[in-house]
Structures are given as C-alpha cells and as structure tokens.
Design an enzyme around this catalytic site. Structure first.
Site, short mmCIF file in Angstrom:
data_model
loop_
_atom_site.label_atom_id
_atom_site.label_comp_id
_atom_site.label_asym_id
_atom_site.label_seq_id
_atom_site.Cartn_x
_atom_site.Cartn_y
_atom_site.Cartn_z
N GLU A 1 -10.16 -6.55 -22.29
CA GLU A 1 -11.36 -5.79 -22.73
C GLU A 1 -11.82 -4.84 -21.62
O GLU A 1 -13.01 -4.61 -21.43
CB GLU A 1 -12.52 -6.73 -23.11
CG GLU A 1 -12.17 -7.78 -24.15
CD GLU A 1 -12.20 -7.29 -25.59
OE1 GLU A 1 -12.73 -6.19 -25.84
OE2 GLU A 1 -11.66 -8.01 -26.46
C1 LIG Z 1 -3.29 -12.25 -22.36
C2 LIG Z 1 -3.56 -10.81 -22.65
C3 LIG Z 1 -3.96 -10.42 -23.91
C4 LIG Z 1 -4.16 -9.07 -24.19
N1 LIG Z 1 -4.46 -8.69 -25.47
C5 LIG Z 1 -4.43 -7.36 -25.78
C6 LIG Z 1 -4.52 -6.94 -27.14
O1 LIG Z 1 -4.66 -7.74 -28.06
N2 LIG Z 1 -4.41 -5.61 -27.41
C7 LIG Z 1 -4.25 -4.68 -26.43
O2 LIG Z 1 -4.17 -3.50 -26.75
N3 LIG Z 1 -4.20 -5.04 -25.12
C8 LIG Z 1 -4.26 -6.36 -24.78
N4 LIG Z 1 -4.16 -6.75 -23.46
C9 LIG Z 1 -4.01 -5.74 -22.44
C10 LIG Z 1 -5.20 -5.62 -21.51
O3 LIG Z 1 -6.26 -5.01 -22.17
C11 LIG Z 1 -4.72 -4.87 -20.26
O4 LIG Z 1 -3.91 -5.77 -19.55
C12 LIG Z 1 -5.85 -4.38 -19.42
O5 LIG Z 1 -6.55 -3.34 -20.06
C13 LIG Z 1 -5.37 -3.85 -18.07
O6 LIG Z 1 -4.28 -2.99 -18.20
P1 LIG Z 1 -2.96 -3.24 -17.34
O7 LIG Z 1 -2.55 -4.64 -17.52
O8 LIG Z 1 -1.98 -2.19 -17.68
O9 LIG Z 1 -3.41 -3.07 -15.85
P2 LIG Z 1 -3.52 -1.72 -15.04
O10 LIG Z 1 -4.29 -0.71 -15.80
O11 LIG Z 1 -2.18 -1.33 -14.52
O12 LIG Z 1 -4.43 -2.20 -13.82
C14 LIG Z 1 -3.91 -2.88 -12.68
C15 LIG Z 1 -5.03 -2.95 -11.64
O13 LIG Z 1 -5.41 -1.62 -11.26
C16 LIG Z 1 -6.79 -1.43 -11.50
N5 LIG Z 1 -7.00 -0.07 -11.97
C17 LIG Z 1 -6.38 0.58 -12.99
N6 LIG Z 1 -6.86 1.81 -13.13
C18 LIG Z 1 -7.80 1.97 -12.20
C19 LIG Z 1 -8.68 3.03 -11.85
N7 LIG Z 1 -8.75 4.19 -12.51
N8 LIG Z 1 -9.53 2.83 -10.82
C20 LIG Z 1 -9.53 1.67 -10.15
N9 LIG Z 1 -8.75 0.63 -10.45
C21 LIG Z 1 -7.89 0.77 -11.45
C22 LIG Z 1 -7.20 -2.46 -12.55
O14 LIG Z 1 -8.56 -2.78 -12.48
C23 LIG Z 1 -6.29 -3.63 -12.16
O15 LIG Z 1 -6.91 -4.36 -11.15
C24 LIG Z 1 -4.02 -8.10 -23.16
C25 LIG Z 1 -3.65 -8.51 -21.88
C26 LIG Z 1 -3.39 -9.83 -21.62
C27 LIG Z 1 -2.95 -10.23 -20.24
#
Ligand SMILES: Cc1cc2nc3c(=O)[nH]c(=O)nc-3n(C[C@H](O)[C@H](O)[C@H](O)COP(=O)(O)OP(=O)(O)OC[C@H]3O[C@@H](n4cnc5c(N)ncnc54)[C@H](O)[C@@H]3O)c2cc1C
Length: 604
Positions: free
Chosen positions: A413
């Site tokens: 979220e």
């Molecule tokens: C168990 C699970 C269930 C999920 N369910 C769903 C679902 O039903 N539908 C769906 O669409 N998604 C889902 N997700 C995805 C989830 O919403 C994302 O994992 C989340 O939004 C973070 O994206 P990412 O994993 O690509 O991390 P990234 O965006 O790569 O982030 C990695 C790190 O970098 C930081 N970061 C990234 N961008 C910035 C920035 N601009 N400035 C500062 N820091 C930054 C983040 O805070 C984090 O600490 C789920 C994830 C998990 C693990």
C-alpha cells in the site's frame, strides 16, 4: 436536519491536514467509545467469527494452507463481511465508513494471511469498480464480489514498476475490430492471484502518459498464466503470485473510468487501502498484548510471575499505549471521512463521487495512519516475542508469526518511506492551493521566534491542559521546520528527502498524540472506559512524541539553517518543547501496566 445545523456541521468539519492549524475540540472527535449498538454488535460478531474460524487454525495458516484462506474468505462472504462497504443496491450491506473500518480491524487480527486476502479483495480488488465503474460494470461484477461468489485481485506492481507505479510496461492495444483491448505484460506480487476470479489490471494504451485500469476476468484460455506461489517471510497462506498476460483480450466495455485514468484510480484506491491497513494493524496489536500479558502472568521466574517485573511492565505499558493511540487516530479519521461523505451526498453528489472525494480529502491522514500504525504493530510484536523470551522465538507460539506477518504492512500500500514523503508533500500542495492555510500560521511562528517570549506560567489546572498547550507548541515546531524548508528549497523540496522525512515524523507524532489526548479528554469528561488510564496513556505517548519531534526538528534545522538563523530556531525548538511539569514517566507506565496485568488482557 435544519439548514442552520447543516451549515454549522460543514463549517466545523475540518479539512484534511487542517488539524495542524485549527483546534479540534475533544467533543468533536469520534472515539471507539462512541460505537453505536449496531457497530458493537458487528464488532462482536466479527470477533466471534475470527475466534471460531481463524484463530484455532493458526498453525495451518503458517503452513501455506491457501485453500483454508479461500474457505475462510468464502465464509466471510456468506456472513456479508465482504460487502460491508458495498452499497445495498449492489448486494452489499452499505454500511458507513466507520463500520467498514471496524470490520477490517477485527477480522485482521488473527493472521496476516486473512488480513491481506480480505484487504486485497474488499479494498483494492472491489473498490475500483464500486468507485469508478459505470452502472453496467457495477451491476455485473460488484454483487458477485460483495458476496464472495467471486474474488478480486489488483494488478499494479510489475518487476520494474513498484513505488514508481505509473512506469509499468504492461501494454493494452485496441484490436482491429475495435471490440477488445489486447493486454500483454507481467505483474508481480499479486495478492489473491491463486484463487481470484477477476483482476483489476493497469496497463498503458499505446504511449499514453498515464496508465489505464481494466476489469479482466480470470480465464486460462485467455492468455492468463501465473508464477508459483512466492516464498515469503510472513503471511504464509496469503496467495501471492506473478501474473502474466499474453494477448489477453479484454472487451472495450471493461475499461474503467476513462483512458489514462488508471493512475488516479490506483492512487485513490490506495488512500482507502492505507487507512484500512491501519485498522488491520489494530486487532493484531490487541491480540499480541493479550497473549503477552497472559504469558507474563503465568510465567514464573525467580519465584515471581514475570508480569510483576518493572522491565516487563514497561513493555506492556508501551504496547498498550501504542495500540490505544492507533485506535484513537484511526477512528477519528474514519469518522471525518464518513462525515465528509455524508456532507457531499447532502450536497447532491452521488455515493461514488462523495466517497471518492471524502477519502481523498483525508489522504494526508490516511498516509500518516498507515505509517504510524504499521510501525506500532511491528514494535508490539517484537516486544511480544521478548516477553515470551525463548518461547517467543519458537514457531509454537503466536508471537513468532505475528512478528513475521507484521513486516509486510510497512511495505505494501505504498512503502512507509513513500507514505511519509507523500504526507508532507500533499500538505504543502494543499497549502499552495489555499485549501489549508499554513502560510499565515508559519509566518506567525517565524515572528514569534524573533519576539520576546512570555515567562508567565499558564494555568494548567484543567485536565490535560498542559498536554494541549504542548501540542499547540509542537505544531509550531512543524510549521517552523517545514516553513523554512519550503522557503529554502521551494520547488526543489521533493529532492531533499531526509528533510521531508524528518518533517513527516513530526507531523505523524502530532496527529497521533493529539488523537489520544482528545480521546482521553472526551472520555474523562463523560467518565467512560478507564479515563485515568487513558489520560496516562495520552501523557506517556506525548512524552515520547516530544522526544521524537525534538530529534527530528534538530535534524531538519541543522540542515536547513546556519549561524544566527540556526541558533534562533534551536532556541525556538527548546521553548516549544519545554515541559513546565515533566511527567513522571515511570509512574505513568506503572499505572497503565497495573491495569493491563490485573485485567490479563488489553482492557481499553
Ligand atoms: C506480500 C506482498 C503482497 C503484495 N500485494 C500486491 C497486490 O496485490 N497488488 C499489487 O499491485 N502490488 C502488490 N504488492 C507490491 C507492493 O505494493 C510493492 O512491493 C511496493 O509498492 C514497493 O514496491 P517494490 O517492491 O518494487 O519496491 P521499490 O519501489 O523498488 O522500493 C525499494 C525501496 O526503495 C524505496 N524507494 C523507492 N522509490 C523511492 C523514492 N522515490 N524515494 C525514496 N525511496 C524510494 C522504497 O521505499 C523501498 O524502501 C505486494 C507486495 C508484497 C511483498
């Protein structure tokens, strides 16, 4: 309602973010003690459902029993719990926002697997259609989703598009005959993927700047395939898979809202998701506290139940305080949203428009709550393990899974980093648009810094008056730090993330502390639900908030200002965070812990 009262209601209802610059009276906030009889009945039946259908099977949930999750979700559907937020005309119970929060709160406490399945289905899986779908789409899909005949999932994230959600590569191309969009792409981390009947999919039409939302029925014959279940740290029975779309045909009538509207849908669905996620982290805390205090009362070391040791009492008091504060802030914001929705409906908005705008108005509070309550749950579960000692580390006790399950709430979220920055970013935008007057109050604080401070000792004889005075000064700290950051960095503020994060922590602490103080004050005035203990918890929380705010403000000031300006701001900070009467923190904790230990549960 008379015209007079209607106008008063509108005037009195604070806008999102305005808590920072306008005083909220204790009698104007909604607290869990204000639940109606109907809401209490709802809460009790959800609790009874969880105790019957989920809690006894915790071990199965830890062993990747995805079928059990599906079965429980189906039973929740039979009880109407999947349709609480859905209007009656689409087969739901059409309940108000507070009740929908309450159901989400109490159904989510036993295992993160159900919390996630429930949240993904009722929130991001269903809401985009109830809120953005046209009449035909709503009629076709929502009744099935509301009853659990069908389950929904939400496909936004991709391998290369996480926090940067609008950067997805999934494509939608209109077929030659103009009847279908053909979708190709790969989605990742999709909750409920393993058993859902329908996806909300975000894809880019041609080279559009923004993505578009589609309703896509789950049909293997239509180019939809899935990866294996992800191997996860926690929420072991929540289905999480990759979903691949390979020339998947989606009828044009399944496009949601309008072309390029997907990013807006995604963000608005997330606002609701965030406040509901905060709710979902509340009962999990209550259950950890309940388990921890029962264990502490039973476990004997040095011929003494460990609950009698100050070190354990300190933990129980802090855990209960955080849970109390989280409840106070979550239901306060939920009622604000509910009132704004009613206000908009009275003004002639449709339910859809009213709900969308009502939640959007409090997007700042939704982000604040998501961050604060998810982190409280993590701390609570961590201390739960510590109270259990070695047994806490064992998978045979519920603390271990609570700790692992809690971890995800800080990631999905919108990560807590993104939500922290969003909260301040949205507030600054609101100020720029003139929706919340921050500039006037920030200027007044700047003037105060150069003025002569008053040395009068205010009259603090009223209950919580010193705390409210402190709160008013903490708001000045935010205005001082955020105001100078905006002045110094202007439109570049976004790239000064560490300053934004510091400002955000100040903002979060203010909202949480204020919510607890107002709840305790309201309940003291009407003598409800252990008011003395509520006052102690509000005071204890504020004490920590002052420390956090001091630390974060120093970080901000040292990076924003230099020389005389820096010295002046630091002097202001000292003045704004000074207690006239420092609370006896240990006595406060003892008082709270004594109640928790003697009741052998979370008693508030
Ligand atoms: C168990 C699970 C269930 C999920 N369910 C769903 C679902 O039903 N539908 C769906 O669409 N998604 C889902 N997700 C995805 C989830 O919403 C994302 O994992 C989340 O939004 C973070 O994206 P990412 O994993 O690509 O991390 P990234 O965006 O790569 O982030 C990695 C790190 O970098 C930081 N970061 C990234 N961008 C910035 C920035 N601009 N400035 C500062 N820091 C930054 C983040 O805070 C984090 O600490 C789920 C994830 C998990 C693990």
């Amino acid at each position: 309602m008379s015209i007079q009262t209607q106008t008063e209601t509108k005037k009195d209802l604070l806008r999102g973010g305005q808590f920072l610059v306008k005083e909220t009276k204790a009698e104007d906030i909604f607290t869990p003690e204000d639940f109606s009889e109907e809401q209490i009945m709802m809460r009790d039946s959800v609790k009874e459902f969880v105790d019957r259908e989920i809690w006894p099977y915790k071990e199965r949930f830890e062993h990747k029993d995805y079928a059990l999750t599906e079965e429980v979700m189906r039973k929740a559907g039979e009880m109407g719990l999947l349709g609480v937020a859905v209007p009656e005309e689409y087969g739901g119970l059409g309940m108000g926002f507070v009740t929908t929060m309450l159901v989400c709160d109490y159904i989510s406490g036993a295992t993160g697997s159900i919390a996630t399945a429930f949240g993904a289905h009722t929130g991001i899986g269903t809401m985009p259609i109830t809120l953005y779908g046209n009449e035909e789409q709503r009629k076709k899909y929502v009744p099935k989703l509301a009853t659990g005949e069908w389950f929904g999932a939400y496909c936004l994230t991709e391998p290369g598009a996480g926090s940067d959600a609008n950067s997805g590569k999934t494509k939608a191309i209109l077929s030659d005959d103009g009847k279908n969009y053909v979708i190709n792409g790969q989605k990742m981390w999709i909750s409920n993927a393993g058993f859902c009947d329908m996806f909300i999919v975000f894809a880019r039409i041609e080279d559009d700047k923004n993505i578009t939302g589609f309703i896509v029925e789950n049909n293997k014959e239509n180019g939809i395939s899935m990866g294996e279940e992800e191997k996860k740290l926690g929420i072991h029975s929540s289905s999480t898979r990759q979903v691949f779309f390979n020339d998947t045909k989606v009828p044009v009538e399944n496009l949601l809202a309008g072309r390029g509207e997907g990013f807006k849908i995604a963000m608005n669905a997330l606002n609701v998701g965030r406040i509901k996620l905060a709710a979902a982290c509340l009962e999990a805390q209550r259950r950890v506290i309940d388990g921890a205090v029962k264990y502490a009362n039973d476990r004997i070391q040095f011929n003494t139940p460990i609950a009698k040791f100050g070190a354990i009492q300190q933990k129980l008091a802090e855990m209960a305080t955080d849970a109390f504060v989280g409840e106070s802030a979550s239901y306060r914001a939920a009622k604000n949203i509910e009132d704004r929705i009613s206000m908009r409906m009275e003004d002639g908005n449709t339910h859809q428009e009213a709900e969308l705008k009502g939640v959007e108005e409090y997007a700042i509070e939704c982000s604040i709550l998501k961050v604060a309550v998810s982190e409280d749950l993590q701390d609570c579960a961590d201390e739960g393990i510590q109270i259990f000692g070695g047994m806490g580390f064992s998978a045979d006790t519920p603390m271990e899974s609570a700790w692992r399950d809690a971890r995800i709430s800080r990631i999905y979220e919108g990560t807590n980093e993104i939500n922290r920055m969003l909260a301040v970013g949205m507030l600054v935008k609101k100020a720029m648009k003139g929706h919340v007057d921050l500039l006037g109050p920030a200027q007044a604080v700047a003037n105060e810094l150069t003025g002569i401070p008053s040395f009068d000792i205010p009259d603090f004889s009223e209950i919580l008056s010193e705390e409210k005075d402190m709160l008013a000064r903490l708001k000045k700290v935010f205005l001082m730090v955020a105001g100078s950051a905006v002045q110094k960095y202007g439109t570049e503020l976004e790239s000064h993330q560490q300053v934004l994060l510091a400002a955000s922590d100040i903002l979060i602490e203010i909202y949480m502390a204020e919510s607890a103080i107002l709840r305790a004050e309201k309940n003291t005035k009407r003598n409800m639900n252990n008011p003395d203990h509520q006052v102690a918890m509000a005071q204890l929380y504020l004490y920590h908030a002052v420390d956090t705010i001091t630390e974060k403000a120093k970080e901000g000031i040292s990076s924003i200002a230099e020389g005389d300006e820096q010295r002046m701001m630091l002097m202001g900070l000292k003045r704004f965070t000074k207690y006239t009467n420092l609370p006896n923190v240990i006595a406060l904790r003892n008082k709270i812990a004594e109640k928790v230990v003697s009741e052998n549960t979370y008693p508030f």
